[in-house]
Design a protein around this motif. Structure first.
Motif, mmCIF file in Angstrom:
data_model
loop_
_atom_site.group_PDB
_atom_site.id
_atom_site.type_symbol
_atom_site.label_atom_id
_atom_site.label_comp_id
_atom_site.label_asym_id
_atom_site.label_seq_id
_atom_site.Cartn_x
_atom_site.Cartn_y
_atom_site.Cartn_z
ATOM 1 N N TYR A 114 46.875 -23.916 6.893
ATOM 2 C CA TYR A 114 46.010 -23.008 7.650
ATOM 3 C C TYR A 114 45.919 -23.432 9.165
ATOM 4 N N THR A 115 46.338 -24.583 9.524
ATOM 5 C CA THR A 115 46.483 -25.005 10.759
ATOM 6 C C THR A 115 47.431 -24.302 11.501
ATOM 7 N N THR A 116 48.883 -24.106 10.847
ATOM 8 C CA THR A 116 49.563 -23.466 11.649
ATOM 9 C C THR A 116 49.520 -21.741 11.431
ATOM 10 N N GLN A 117 48.871 -21.426 10.641
ATOM 11 C CA GLN A 117 48.681 -19.998 10.317
ATOM 12 C C GLN A 117 47.759 -19.944 11.562
ATOM 13 N N GLN A 118 46.698 -20.555 11.905
ATOM 14 C CA GLN A 118 45.736 -20.087 13.224
ATOM 15 C C GLN A 118 46.493 -20.402 14.323
#
Ligand SMILES: [Fe+2]
Ligand SMILES: [Fe+2]
Length: 167
Positions: A114-118
């Motif tokens: 979710y870090t990279t998604q954000q």
């Protein structure tokens, strides 16, 4: 540590952004030789922006403990049938890039990264702008017709400034 599937997808995007930069550079050179300095200027700036996108991904991958790999870029066309056809290619290419960014978002969700998604949200928003710019330019070209490219060449950079100011 970055997820390996996400890392692979981002490295593939490095190639796509780098190719985008080469493609717009080739278009800029063509427009310059054809005596359209305004269109060339727009495309040179666009090429620089794509290189910046590539760098942004390279730095993110490396900072997250992965390894960004700089690939070979395929050679873009040297000639384009017309200004209109060229900007149709720009729009098609940006739509391809948008789909590619969305695919990476999907990989992030599948891998629970979710870090990279954000982080990718910046690219999602950027692609909305890129597609809008290309569509606006095509609308102008269609309105002016092929006979009035002189005016379009003179005014195209103001379209970029308006788009920038609207951010
Ligand atoms: Fe890009
Ligand atoms: Fe782009």
């Amino acid at each position: 540590m970055i997820n390996s599937k996400v890392e692979k997808a981002l490295n593939e995007q490095v190639e796509k952004e780098g190719y985008s930069s080469s493609l717009y550079l080739a278009m800029a050179s063509w427009a310059e030789v054809k005596g359209m300095p305004g269109i060339a200027a727009w495309l040179y700036v666009q090429s620089d922006e794509e290189r910046m996108h590539m760098l942004k991904i390279i730095k993110f991958v490396n900072e997250r403990g992965g390894k960004a790999v700089v690939p070979a870029f395929k050679q873009p066309a040297a000639d384009f049938p017309s200004v209109k056809a060229m900007f149709e290619d720009v729009l098609k290419h940006e739509q391809f890039i948008s789909a590619s960014i969305n695919d990476i978002v999907a990989v992030c969700i599948a891998e629970k990264d979710y870090t990279t998604q954000q982080w990718l949200q910046w690219f999602v928003n950027e692609q909305i702008e890129e597609e809008t710019n290309a569509m606006q330019i095509l609308d102008k070209i269609k309105l002016l017709g092929d006979g009035s490219l002189y005016l379009f060449d003179r005014d195209i950079m103001t379209l970029r400034q308006e788009a920038g100011a609207a951010e």
